[in-house]
Each structure stands twice: as structure tokens, then as C-alpha cells.
Design a protein around this motif. Structure first.
Motif, PDB file in Angstrom:
ATOM      1  N   LEU A   1      29.870 -20.816  -8.570  1.00  0.00           N
ATOM      2  CA  LEU A   1      28.746 -20.434  -7.734  1.00  0.00           C
ATOM      3  C   LEU A   1      28.411 -20.839  -6.204  1.00  0.00           C
ATOM      4  O   LEU A   1      28.119 -19.941  -5.420  1.00  0.00           O
ATOM      5  CB  LEU A   1      27.460 -20.781  -8.654  1.00  0.00           C
ATOM      6  CG  LEU A   1      27.394 -19.896 -10.047  1.00  0.00           C
ATOM      7  CD1 LEU A   1      25.925 -20.166 -10.667  1.00  0.00           C
ATOM      8  CD2 LEU A   1      27.233 -18.414  -9.896  1.00  0.00           C
ATOM      9  N   LYS A   2      28.786 -21.852  -5.944  1.00  0.00           N
ATOM     10  CA  LYS A   2      28.748 -22.653  -4.645  1.00  0.00           C
ATOM     11  C   LYS A   2      29.615 -21.723  -3.647  1.00  0.00           C
ATOM     12  O   LYS A   2      29.206 -21.351  -2.674  1.00  0.00           O
ATOM     13  CB  LYS A   2      28.989 -24.009  -4.875  1.00  0.00           C
ATOM     14  CG  LYS A   2      29.146 -24.703  -3.411  1.00  0.00           C
ATOM     15  CD  LYS A   2      29.210 -26.423  -3.606  1.00  0.00           C
ATOM     16  CE  LYS A   2      28.846 -27.047  -2.382  1.00  0.00           C
ATOM     17  NZ  LYS A   2      29.216 -28.621  -2.284  1.00  0.00           N
ATOM     18  N   LYS A   3      30.872 -21.807  -4.273  1.00  0.00           N
ATOM     19  CA  LYS A   3      31.872 -21.054  -3.378  1.00  0.00           C
ATOM     20  C   LYS A   3      31.330 -19.723  -3.188  1.00  0.00           C
ATOM     21  O   LYS A   3      31.395 -18.869  -1.958  1.00  0.00           O
ATOM     22  CB  LYS A   3      33.234 -21.022  -3.763  1.00  0.00           C
ATOM     23  CG  LYS A   3      34.262 -20.260  -3.341  1.00  0.00           C
ATOM     24  CD  LYS A   3      35.513 -20.337  -3.935  1.00  0.00           C
ATOM     25  CE  LYS A   3      36.790 -19.575  -3.104  1.00  0.00           C
ATOM     26  NZ  LYS A   3      37.850 -19.606  -3.952  1.00  0.00           N
ATOM     27  N   GLU A   4      30.840 -18.895  -4.106  1.00  0.00           N
ATOM     28  CA  GLU A   4      30.524 -17.467  -3.845  1.00  0.00           C
ATOM     29  C   GLU A   4      29.173 -17.406  -2.910  1.00  0.00           C
ATOM     30  O   GLU A   4      29.300 -16.509  -2.130  1.00  0.00           O
ATOM     31  CB  GLU A   4      29.860 -17.142  -5.374  1.00  0.00           C
ATOM     32  CG  GLU A   4      31.103 -16.876  -6.405  1.00  0.00           C
ATOM     33  CD  GLU A   4      32.089 -15.495  -6.155  1.00  0.00           C
ATOM     34  OE1 GLU A   4      31.704 -14.684  -5.067  1.00  0.00           O
ATOM     35  OE2 GLU A   4      33.240 -15.587  -6.475  1.00  0.00           O
ATOM     36  N   SER A   5      28.396 -18.398  -3.081  1.00  0.00           N
ATOM     37  CA  SER A   5      27.130 -18.393  -2.086  1.00  0.00           C
ATOM     38  C   SER A   5      27.460 -18.471  -0.736  1.00  0.00           C
ATOM     39  O   SER A   5      27.116 -17.940   0.181  1.00  0.00           O
ATOM     40  CB  SER A   5      26.129 -19.454  -2.519  1.00  0.00           C
ATOM     41  OG  SER A   5      25.169 -19.552  -1.603  1.00  0.00           O
ATOM     42  N   GLN A   6      28.717 -19.535  -0.386  1.00  0.00           N
ATOM     43  CA  GLN A   6      28.966 -19.672   1.135  1.00  0.00           C
ATOM     44  C   GLN A   6      29.560 -18.364   1.448  1.00  0.00           C
ATOM     45  O   GLN A   6      29.271 -17.933   2.621  1.00  0.00           O
ATOM     46  CB  GLN A   6      30.340 -20.691   1.092  1.00  0.00           C
ATOM     47  CG  GLN A   6      29.639 -22.084   0.832  1.00  0.00           C
ATOM     48  CD  GLN A   6      30.727 -23.140   0.698  1.00  0.00           C
ATOM     49  OE1 GLN A   6      31.701 -22.987   0.688  1.00  0.00           O
ATOM     50  NE2 GLN A   6      30.107 -24.405   0.669  1.00  0.00           N
ATOM     51  N   GLN A   7      30.491 -17.622   0.728  1.00  0.00           N
ATOM     52  CA  GLN A   7      31.251 -16.373   1.238  1.00  0.00           C
ATOM     53  C   GLN A   7      30.009 -15.365   1.460  1.00  0.00           C
ATOM     54  O   GLN A   7      30.064 -14.687   2.460  1.00  0.00           O
ATOM     55  CB  GLN A   7      32.171 -15.924   0.097  1.00  0.00           C
ATOM     56  CG  GLN A   7      33.411 -16.730  -0.034  1.00  0.00           C
ATOM     57  CD  GLN A   7      34.124 -16.220  -1.186  1.00  0.00           C
ATOM     58  OE1 GLN A   7      33.919 -15.315  -1.637  1.00  0.00           O
ATOM     59  NE2 GLN A   7      35.350 -16.836  -1.382  1.00  0.00           N
ATOM     60  N   ALA A   8      28.942 -15.211   0.749  1.00  0.00           N
ATOM     61  CA  ALA A   8      27.877 -14.235   1.069  1.00  0.00           C
ATOM     62  C   ALA A   8      27.096 -14.731   2.415  1.00  0.00           C
ATOM     63  O   ALA A   8      26.858 -13.669   3.105  1.00  0.00           O
ATOM     64  CB  ALA A   8      26.862 -14.362  -0.128  1.00  0.00           C
TER      65      ALA A   8
END
Length: 1079
Positions: free
Chosen positions: A714-721
């Protein structure tokens, strides 16, 4: 007596041999004396039945004898056609080509006629293809007209029944009227001028009648004309008086158009002056309106330029607004992209939370199954219990199968019974329809009886014994063809009568019907002792030989009381019914059987024996067609069908009860089957539970492993967004800057557009003001134009009226275009000047004088110029008619004188001729012990076309003389009368020959013998002409004469060829055979 044989004729497709010559052999070798015009030789080639045949008749009586079909009448046809006769006169065919032998294209007939110094040979070649004939006289080509002239010169008349009587025309001789018989006799035996005088008399008499009628009509017309001309004198005087008034009216009517023209011309001048003034005024208004029109055009052009600029600015504003809209749409799209990124991130978070929840639930489920697995013991031995349940299930299935089979059989049986029931119901419906038809027939014919029938059916319980409905309903025919016998035997009153077994019941019924309901009904009572089984007087088998097939009782069925009544009252058990054979031998049947009533195929006979004379009397009547019993119902069949229907209903009830029991047993077995199957299922599940738990735990461990591998960062997905959102926001800033610049441009363009709109409104107001002024001026101009057009139209109309009135005035005065007119009108001819000056000068005065003169002239009604013309014409016609009438009277006197002279020259010889015919005719009849007379029949001595010869005959002493007609005498009597009349003409005849074909066919042997002797005696005298008598047979031991010639016509496959036939050799051979027979 001479004997000759004619040709050979073979039947079928075989070749037919040529006919031979007919030769006469006489005791004397001298050449016979032929009357001029008689037939010396007849030659036929390919004609009817003959290939080639040549006949040499004798100068006196020629008997042509032969069997039917051998070719006798073919010789008669050859004589007729060879002497220019028409085929229609023979009566065989209407085309001459049909007389050529079948299969040949050409036929030839040649007739040689006696004439000094050389005979005449007439040849006719008949072509089949185009149905034409070629004529030759003495072998040289000739025309039909030339042949007819030669034949007429010899007094040959083949169309005269008194001279030439073919086979098919024998019956027509008796049909000749008295007038036709007189003309035929005149042509046949009278002097040549007799028929000519008769025709002249008829023509003279016709002309005399016409002249008498003409003179009578002309005399009447002359008298009427003289009376009419007297009336015309007074009318002529009145006509002249009326003419004077009409002349004055004519002068007034000639002046009146000129006055009308002058008035209209003056109006034309006034209108012309007004039109010119209106034209000037219109021109002035058009000059004033021209500057205003120019200014309006300039304002219109400036207004259009402003409008164009406003539209251009509006277009620029629209384009800028469109660009702003595009930028706003792009900004909204960027916002949506940011929202989509946030939404995708939320979905990742939700997915990860769901994965964690599934892992937790899976661990818990595995734990629960492990606990249950630990509690489940090792599998028990459940096989004995399972086998017991399986055995019981097998027994249940077998019983259910048996029950299903029984149910199927019962249902099939039920369907068969229901089909049979339907068939019976349909048949009963048909029988009921027949009964309904019979009841409708009863209702239509006897309404009271039908009403009583309806009452009886509702009240049968009121009667003590059986009551039968009207007999026409109760009687049922076994064969509808025999219904006519029963209906003709039983009276109509009994056919509609009710039949009672009890006298008391009948009286009660009649009281109710007649006294209470006022119905006219009939009722009868069956005899107390039954007669229905009575036996006939003899078995029907004894009557079969007379054509009887049954007694009346056996032809129908009826209830016992009805049959008993009919046997008692009408003896139907002893009335025999026969056929056409019975009718043909009815006298014998009546004498031998002693039956009192007899029926044949179409008649009824009633036989009675006189009580006084003991004579047998019989009367017969024709049978009437059946009206009531033609439609019958078989009561036995109906009763049998009703019984079958009841049996089927009982069977169906029994089947329904069996089905109900089977269904109940089937339901119990089904319930027990479900219980056993449930027990078996529970045992099976108890044995399989441990294996299922172990399998499920293994599957869940595999699922858990997969879930742990699908973890999300989830952390990686939040940064990309966040990176994607930052890029989108940068793009949004650039779009907002561009949008603000476009909004500023749009505001400036709207300000410029508003300024242009204000200028356009000012110009439009100026334009409307100018157009209002122009409109007011235009209205004034149009009014001026309208007034000018009206005046111009009126001027044109008045001009046309002037021309028409001038033309009319010239026509009335009959003036040509180059003639001059009086000064007062400028248009009237000089000769009318003084007359016009004396007449009134105004239209009102002219009309007043015209009306006065017309009133005076109208007093002379019914007069015209034709009165004088008619008076003069009638005077001239009277003179002409007087001269014409005098001329016709002189002509009539001349005709009467001519008639008197010709009548004396015609009537006296005719009377002597008929006296001679009567004398010979009477003698011939006297020799036959009969009476015959011939006289001249005259209805009116002046009507020469009504003169005729009347033949009256009497063949029996008990009768009177009757005129010979086609209807009164028998065929033989007509033949004898015709033959004797022709014989009476024979000695007086001036025709060269006579032909009579088979006239003896209708005679009895005695008359035939007498007639033959008379023919021989008369036709064999030296003074008589040639005679041809054709007959298929001769009586034995007839009297013959040496002057006779007998021509025998033979046919058959063994005939000699014509060139091989020798009569002398034949006679020698016959004499030699005769001597051998004697030895």
C-alpha cells in the motif's frame, strides 16, 4: 317383262367392284319409244355406294328393287343431282361433296336424256376438296345456267314433289298446303302457260288491290285538302293585316339599335375624358414618390452593412466562447483523472483488507474442521442396514411398476369406452335430428297437432295406458323409397292422429285439446284385441310371379298400438306391393289374385265387384310423392344405442373406482419409497463424513497459501498516486491561464457588438419612418391606379359595346360596310332616312310604340308566312292530285279488264284439268272400295293467291270424307293417297318422267297390291311418260306387264364384275338347272 342386274357393292374396306349396266330384254327387238326428256341412261362413278355403275331404264314403268342399303336411293340421288337439283331437296346432306364415295376426291354423274334428233348427255363432276361441280353438255364444258335452261326446256322439275318424290320427302307431300299442291300440279301437268297465267293473275290482283287502296286513300286526301283550303282563306286575310303591324314593328326594331348605339357612344366619350384626367393625376403622384424611394434604398443598404458587422462580431464571440468551453471541459477532465487515481488507491486498500479477512476466516474454518475430525470415530459397519433398505426399495419399485401398468390399461380401456360413447351420442344426435326434422314438418303443416304433442310430452303421467304420438312421427320406413306407398294408403287425418290404447284416455285428451285449448287435433283408439300380428290371406311367395315383393306392413316399423290400428283399419298386413312387372300384367293380376287393393311401382289400383252384375271394376290413381315419411328413424337401432350408452356409463363408473384405489396405493408406495431413500442417504453420509473433512482441510490449506502470495504494497501504491496527481495539477494551472485570456477577449467583443446594435436600431427607426411615409403615398398611388384601371376597363367595355351595337344596327338594317348613313345617326342607309324621322326619337317612346304594335300583332295568333305558302301549295296540290287520281282510275280499269281476260284463259282450263284429275283419282279409290275426291278450293274468287287443290279421302264406310292432312290420316293412308294422286297425274302429265322412292313402306299388303296393280296399269300405257318406282321388296304373285322394266340391285362379295355379266347366259343357265331339277 325385262330383268336387269345392277352393280356390285362390297362391305368394309374391301375393294368394291364396278357396277354393271342395266339392260332391258324384251320380246320385240324394236327400239323402245322414249318420251322427249325421259332418261335413257344413268352413269355413276365414285358416287355414294358405287365405284362404277351404268343403268339403262325403260321408257315406261321402271321398278328398282333391292334390299335396304344396296344403293336404290343412290340412283334417285344421281337423277336429282345430275339434273341440276340441290342436295337439300334430297334431304340427305347439305353439301354436294358428301355424295362422293368415301375415300375418293371426285365423283361423276352422267344422265342421257331422250331428244330428237340426238339425245342430250348432261355430265356433272363433283369435287370433294372445295365442294364444287363442273358441268358438261354432250361432253363439252357448260355452266349451271346452261344446264338449267336445257332441263327447263324439257319440262323437267326435280324440285316438284308431283314429279320427283325422294325417299326422305315422301312425308312432306302430305304436308303440302292446298296452295302449294295447286302450284306443283300446274307445273307438273298443266300447259306451260297455265302456271304463267296464275302468276300473272296473282300479280294483277296485287296491283289491283294496291291501286284500289291508292285511289281510296287519294280520294280521301283530296276531300280533306278541299275542306282545309276553305279554312285557309280567312287565315290569309288575317295574315295580311298582321303583316302591316309586323312591318311597323320591324322599322321600330331597326331604329332602336341605333338609339342604343348613340346612348352608349355618348357614355363612351364621357368615360374617355375621365380616364385621361385620372392618367395625369397618376403621373404626378409617381413623380412625387421617386425621391422617397431612393432615400429608403440608401437607408436599407446602410442597415444591411450594420447587420453584417453585427453577425461578424457574433461569430467571433461564438468562436471565443467555444474555445472557453473547450478549456473548461479540459479542466473538468483533469479533475476526473485525479478522482480516478484516488478511487484506484481506495480500491487497493479495500482489496488488501479483504485478503487479510479471508486469511483469518480460513484459519478459523480449518481449526473447526480439525476439531470435528478428532471427534469423528472410525467408520462403522453399515452394510447390512443398507442392504435391507435396498431390498425393500426393490420390492416397492416392482409393485409401483405393476400399479402403473394397471393404471395405463384402465386409462386405455376408459378412452376406448369414451370414444364408443361419443360415437353413440353422435349417432343418437343424427337420429334426433331426423326426428326434429319430422317434428318441424309437423309444426309447419299442422301447428295445432304440434302444440298438442308438446302438451302430451309434459303430461304423459295423466294417462292410464300408453299414448302414441302422431303416426307420421311413430312410423319409420325400412326403406325411404317405399314411403309413398304408406302415405298414399293412410289418410292425411290419420297420419297426424294420436293413437290411444284406452278410450277413456282418448276422450280426456280430446276434451282438453278441443274444449280447453281450442286446438283442432285428431285421435284414434287401437282395437281392444290386438290385430298387429294378423296374418295375410296368402303368403307373399305365392305372389312373386306377379311382381309383388312385400305386403305393406313389412315395409315399416311402428309401436304396437299403431300397427294394431293400421292392421284393423287399413289391413296393411294384406295389401300387396308390386313393381313395374305388376303394372304390365295388371289385368291378369286382378283376375287371378282377387286382391282388392294393389300397389305397382307408381300406381294404386282399387278393385270392386258389382253387387248387381258381378262384374269386376277397377280404378287406378297415380301415387303422390311422399311428404311425411321420407325421413325415418330406426327405433330398434335407437333403443339399442341407448342401452349401449347406459352400459358404457356403468363401465366408466367402475373404471373410475378402480383408478381411485390404485392412485391411493400408488401414493402410499411413493411416500414409503421417499422414507427408505432418506434412511439410505443418512447411512451413506455417515460413512463418507471423515473422508469429506480431510479433503476439505487440504483444499483450504491450498487456498490459504494462494491468499498469502497475493499481498499488496500500500505504501508504494500511495507514492505512485501522488506523483500522478502532481503532474495533473501542473496541467490544470496552464489551462486556467489560457481560459482567463479567452474570457477577456470575449468581453471586449461583446462591447463592440452592443455599440453596433445601437447604431442598427437608430437606422431601423429611420427606415420605418420612411417606409410609413412611402406606404401612405403608395396607398394614394394605388387608389389612383385603381381608378385609372376601372375607367380604362369601362372605356374598353363601352368601346366593345359600341362596336357590337353598331354591328347589330347594321345587321338589322342589312347595310354593307361601304354604305353611307343618315345624318342624324351617321350610320343609317339613305332609304331609311324619312322612315326613321317619322318614328319616335327616344328609347322610351320607341319601346312604348313597339309594345303597342306587338300587342296588336299578337291578337293574330297561329298565323305565319307559311299560311299563304300553304294556301298556294294546297291549291296546286289539289289540282295535281285530281289529275293523278284520274290517271290511277284509268289504270285500275285497265287492270280489271286484264284480270277478266287472263282469268277466263286460266280458270276454265284449270277446272277441266282438276275434273280430269278428280275423275281418275275417284276411280282409283273406288277400285279399292274407298272414296276420294279432288276439287278446286276457293275462299274468295278475287284472291287468286288463295286458290288451292283440296284432296279429301275416306278409307272406311263408317266415316266421312276428310281432307288429307299430315295429322288426320295414318302413315299408310297418306302413302296410298299420295300414290293414287300421282297416278291420277300420270296420264295427264306433260313431264317426261316421274320418280317415287319407297312410298309403299307404310301400306298394308292389300293396299300395296292394289296400288301396285294401278301403277302397272297406268304407267305401262303407251301414252304415259317414264316412271321410276323404287321399293325394297315386292309382294308375291303380283300382276306384271311387258312394258315394265324391273331393275334388281344386288350387293355382296361374290358379285360378278360388270363387264362379265351377261343376262342371256344367266337365263340359259337357269333354264338348264330347272330341267335338271325336274329329272
Amino acid at each position: 317383262m325385262a330383268v336387269a342386274s345392277l352393280g356390285k357393292w362390297g362391305p368394309g374396306p374391301r375393294h368394291v367392284g364396278a357396277g354393271g349396266s342395266a339392260r332391258a330384254v324384251r320380246g320385240a327387238e324394236a327400239r323402245p319409244l322414249f318420251v322427249e326428256g325421259s332418261i335413257v341412261r344413268i352413269f355413276m362413278e365414285n358416287f355414294l355406294t358405287y365405284d362404277v355403275c351404268e343403268v339403262h331404264p325403260g321408257p315406261n314403268l321402271n321398278m328398282i328393287v333391292g334390299a335396304n342399303g344396296t344403293g336404290k336411293s343412290s340412283i334417285v340421288c344421281a337423277i336429282c343431282l345430275g339434273l341440276a337439283g340441290k342436295p337439300s331437296f334430297i334431304g340427305r346432306a347439305d353439301k354436294v361433296g358428301l355424295f362422293v364415295k368415301q375415300g375418293c376426291l371426285k365423283g361423276v354423274v352422267e344422265i342421257e336424256l331422250s331428244k330428237a334428233p340426238d339425245n342430250i348427255i348432261i355430265t356433272r363432276e363433283i369435287q370433294v376438296v372445295n365442294n364444287t361441280s363442273a358441268w358438261f353438255i354432250n361432253r363439252k364444258p357448260a355452266t349451271l345456267k346452261m344446264v338449267e335452261e336445257q332441263i327447263a326446256a324439257l319440262n323437267i322439275q326435280v324440285d316438284n314433289l308431283c314429279q320427283f318424290l325422294p325417299q326422305d320427302k315422301v312425308g312432306e307431300f302430305a304436308k303440302l298446303s292446298k296452295i302449294e299442291l295447286l302450284e306443283a300440279t300446274e307445273k307438273s301437268i298443266g300447259p306451260p302457260e297455265m302456271y304463267q297465267f296464275h302468276c300473272e293473275l296473282k300479280n294483277f290482283r296485287e296491283k289491283e288491290r294496291e291501286l284500289e287502296n291508292l285511289c281510296r286513300e287519294k280520294a280521301n286526301s283530296l276531300e280533306k285538302m278541299r275542306q282545309r283550303i276553305e279554312r285557309y282563306k280567312q287565315d290569309v286575310e288575317r295574315y295580311h293585316e298582321r303583316k302591316r303591324h309586323l312591318d311597323l314593328i320591324e322599322m321600330l326594331e331597326r331604329k332602336r339599335p341605333w338609339m342604343e348605339y348613340e346612348n352608349v357612344r355618348q357614355q363612351h366619350e364621357d368615360v374617355k375624358q375621365s380616364r385621361d384626367q385620372a392618367k395625369e393625376e397618376l403621373k404626378h403622384l409617381k413623380e412625387l414618390q421617386s425621391p422617397v424611394t431612393k432615400k429608403i434604398q440608401e437607408t436599407e443598404e446602410y442597415f444591411k452593412s450594420l447587420d453584417m458587422k453585427i453577425r461578424d462580431k457574433a461569430t467571433e464571440i461564438k468562436d471565443t466562447s467555444q474555445k472557453c468551453k473547450q478549456k473548461q471541459d479540459a479542466l473538468e477532465m483533469k479533475d476526473k483523472q485525479i478522482e480516478e487515481i484516488h478511487q484506484a488507491l481506495r480500491m487497493k486498500k479495500d482489496e488488501e483488507m479483504d485478503r487479510q479477512r479471508k486469511i483469518h476466516n480460513t484459519y478459523k474454518l480449518i481449526e473447526d474442521w480439525k476439531n470435528e475430525l478428532n471427534t469423528v470415530a472410525v467408520s462403522e459397519n453399515l452394510q447390512p442396514q443398507t442392504d435391507a433398505i435396498n431390498n425393500e426399495l426393490k420390492k416397492l419399485q416392482e409393485e409401483r411398476a405393476n400399479i402403473d401398468g394397471d393404471i395405463s390399461d384402465i386409462r386405455a380401456e376408459k378412452m376406448n369406452q369414451e370414444r364408443e360413447k361419443k360415437r353413440i351420442i353422435d349417432r343418437l344426435g343424427q337420429l334426433n335430428n331426423i326426428m326434429n326434422m319430422k317434428e318441424e314438418n309437423l309444426k309447419g303443416r299442422f301447428r295445432d297437432t304440434h302444440s298438442a304433442l308438446m302438451w302430451l310430452r309434459k303430461n304423459k303421467d295423466k294417462f292410464k295406458k300408453e299414448v302414441c304420438e302422431p303416426m307420421m312421427l311413430e312410423i319409420n320406413m325400412k326403406d325411404n323409397r317405399h314411403a309413398k306407398y304408406v302415405e298414399n294408403h293412410i289418410s292425411a287425418n290419420d297420419m297426424r292422429a294420436f293413437v290411444f290404447e284406452s278410450q277413456e284416455d282418448m276422450e280426456m285428451f280430446l276434451m282438453e285439446m278441443r274444449d280447453h285449448q281450442k286446438l283442432k287435433v285428431n285421435a284414434v283408439c287401437a282395437p281392444a284385441e290386438s290385430c298387429a300380428e294378423n296374418l295375410p290371406s296368402r303368403p307373399i311367395e305365392e305372389l312373386h310371379r306377379y311382381g309383388f315383393f312385400s305386403y305393406l306392413r313389412e315395409l315399416f316399423d311402428a309401436p304396437h298400438p299403431v300397427m294394431s290400428y293400421l292392421c284393423s283399419q287399413y289391413r296393411v298386413h294384406d295389401v300387396a306391393v308390386g313393381t313395374e312387372k305388376t303394372r304390365n300384367m295388371i289385368e291378369r293380376v286382378i283376375q287371378e289374385t282377387k286382391l282388392r287393393q294393389i300397389y305397382t311401382a307408381d300406381e294404386r289400383y282399387i278393385v270392386k265387384v258389382s253387387a248387381y252384375t258381378n262384374l269386376v271394376l277397377s280404378t287406378n290413381t297415380s301415387l303422390k310423392a311422399a311428404q311425411f315419411l321420407s325421413s325415418s328413424v330406426d327405433t330398434d337401432e335407437r333403443r339399442q344405442l341407448e342401452n349401449q350408452q347406459q352400459d358404457i356409463n356403468n363401465t366408466l363408473k367402475s373404471l373410475d373406482m378402480r383408478l381411485t384405489k390404485l392412485f391411493e396405493r400408488q401414493k402410499y408406495l411413493e411416500h414409503r419409497d421417499n422414507e427408505l431413500r432418506q434412511q439410505k442417504k443418512e447411512l451413506v453420509e455417515r460413512g463418507n463424513r471423515r473422508r469429506q473433512l480431510e479433503s476439505k482441510i487440504g483444499v483450504k490449506y491450498d487456498s490459504l497459501k494462494q491468499l498469502e502470495q497475493d499481498a499488496i504494497d500500500l505504501k508504494k501504491e500511495s507514492q505512485q498516486a501522488n506523483i500522478k496527481i502532481k503532474e495533473i495539477n501542473t496541467q490544470k494551472v496552464r489551462l486556467v491561464t489560457e481560459l482567463m485570456h479567452l474570457i477577456k477577449n470575449c468581453i471586449s467583443l461583446n462591447i463592440l457588438k452592443a455599440d453596433l446594435v445601437l447604431q442598427s436600431a437608430t437606422v431601423a427607426a429611420e427606415k420605418n419612418r420612411l417606409e410609413s411615409e412611402y406606404k401612405a403615398a403608395s396607398i394614394q398611388l394605388r387608389a389612383a391606379e385603381q381608378r385609372f384601371r376601372e375607367l380604362d376597363d369601362r372605356k374598353r367595355v363601352l368601346t366593345e359595346n359600341c362596336k357590337e351595337l353598331l354591328k347589330k344596327a347594321r345587321q338589322v338594317c342589312k347595310l354593307s360596310p361601304d354604305q353611307h348613313l343618315p345624318k342624324e345617326f351617321q350610320t343609317v342607309q339613305l332609304k331609311y332616312g324619312h322612315a326613321f324621322q317619322a318614328l319616335p326619337t327616344t328609347l322610351e317612346e320607341i319601346d312604348a310604340v313597339l309594345n303597342e304594335e306587338k300587342t296588336r300583332a299578337s291578337c293574330f295568333t297561329g298565323l305565319s308566312a307559311s299560311v299563304v305558302e300553304e294556301y298556294n301549295k294546297q291549291t296546286q296540290e289539289i289540282q295535281q292530285l285530281t289529275e293523278y287520281l284520274e290517271e290511277k282510275k284509268n289504270e285500275l280499269d285497265n287492270y280489271k279488264q286484264n284480270i277478266s281476260q287472263v282469268k277466263e284463259r286460266w280458270l276454265n282450263p284449270l277446272k277441266k284439268l282438276i275434273e280430269q284429275i278428280n275423275e281418275k283419282f275417284s276411280n282409283f279409290f273406288s277400285s279399292m272400295q274407298c272414296v276420294g275426291e279432288v276439287d278446286l278450293h276457293v275462299e274468295n274468287e278475287e284472291e287468286y293467291d288463295k286458290y288451292g287443290i283440296r284432296i279429301r279421302v275416306k278409307f272406311h264406310s263408317s266415316t266421312e270424307l276428310h281432307e288429307l292432312t299430315p295429322y288426320h290420316q295414318s302413315g299408310g293412308e297418306k302413302s296410298v293417297s299420295t300414290m293414287l294422286y300421282l297416278m291420277a297425274l300420270q296420264e295427264l302429265n306433260r313431264c317426261p318422267f316421274r320418280v317415287v322412292d319407297e312410298i309403299n313402306q307404310g301400306m298394308d299388303p292389300m293396299n300395296e297390291r292394289r296400288v301396285f296393280e294401278m301403277v302397272v296399269k297406268t304407267a305401262c300405257k303407251e301414252s304415259t311418260s317414264q316412271y321410276f318406282f323404287i321399293t325394297p321388296k315386292l309382294l308375291q304373285n303380283l300382276t306384271y306387264n311387258d312394258r315394265m322394266t324391273v331393275l334388281f340391285v344386288y350387293n355382296g362379295p361374290f358379285m360378278l364384275e360388270a363387264n362379265k355379266w351377261n343376262l342371256k347366259s344367266f337365263c340359259r343357265r337357269r333354264r338348264r338347272l330347272g330341267r335338271m331339277d325336274e329329272q
